[in-house]
Motif scaffolding. Structure first.
Motif: not given
Length: 208
Positions: A58-77
């Motif tokens: 359930d931990i998702k990584t962001a992408t460079a195409a999205n300026d490294f935004k949108g990955g799982t946040s600390l609170e979500q982890v």
């Protein structure tokens, strides 16, 4: 914004080191032979909860195409694993990453976040309990290059440990299987590396 190539390389090495240490341990419990366990476990660790590993998906990584935004946040982890055991920072190119680590049921979970967005994740020191069903024939014939990670898991099941990182150069995922492999000793394993979503390199040890 550029992340140096050393970021994914450093993160991905964690799984290899940890799996190697785990898989060479031998069970010294005299009652172990009474149970048909296929999980590779350390001398002192009890059977591990599979949810520790499955929550990692359930931990998702962001992408460079999205300026490294949108990955799982600390609170979500934290919602998955609770409060982290440790927090450090590390440089990556011109920016600084937050590194959080959890130790749960013998496993180690690590995430690296840029502006509260996960860009690297790793889980080590974990092994499922499952039957030995993967043979060298399956490895040789059913794992051609360019398979996706999802396609591979449909063949091999979920890996025991894995790590993933993204940078301006792309995305790399490293996965290792050990607990469902047919072989002669507890050093057997399959290692697969995926680059930008496709299987690019594979190796195995001890399969039969």
């Amino acid at each position: 914004m550029i992340f140096k190539k050393i970021l994914p390389v450093a993160t991905l090495s964690l799984a290899l080191i940890s799996l190697s240490a785990c898989s060479t341990n031998k069970d010294t419990n005299p009652n172990a032979k009474k149970k048909e366990l296929t999980t590779i476990q350390s001398k002192s660790e009890p059977r591990q909860d599979p949810q520790v590993r499955l929550k990692f998906n359930d931990i998702k990584t962001a992408t460079a195409a999205n300026d490294f935004k949108g990955g799982t946040s600390l609170e979500q982890v934290k919602a998955l694993y609770g409060e982290p055991k440790s927090h450090t920072t590390k440089p990556a190119g011109d920016v600084t990453l937050d590194v959080y680590t959890w130790e749960i049921d013998g496993a180690t979970i690590s995430v690296q976040l840029f502006e509260d967005s996960t860009i690297a994740r790793a889980i080590s020191n974990f092994a499922f309990e499952r039957k030995q069903t993967i043979t060298k024939k399956i490895y040789d014939n059913k794992l051609p290059n360019d398979l996706t990670f999802t396609e591979v898991t449909e063949i091999l099941g979920q890996p025991d440990v894995m790590s993933q990182a993204v940078s301006s150069d792309g995305e790399q995922l490293q996965a290792l299987w050990s607990s469902n492999l047919k072989g002669k000793d507890n050093t057997r394993q399959i290692e697969l590396i995926f680059k930008n979503g496709k299987l690019s390199k594979k190796s195995q040890h001890g399969l039969e």
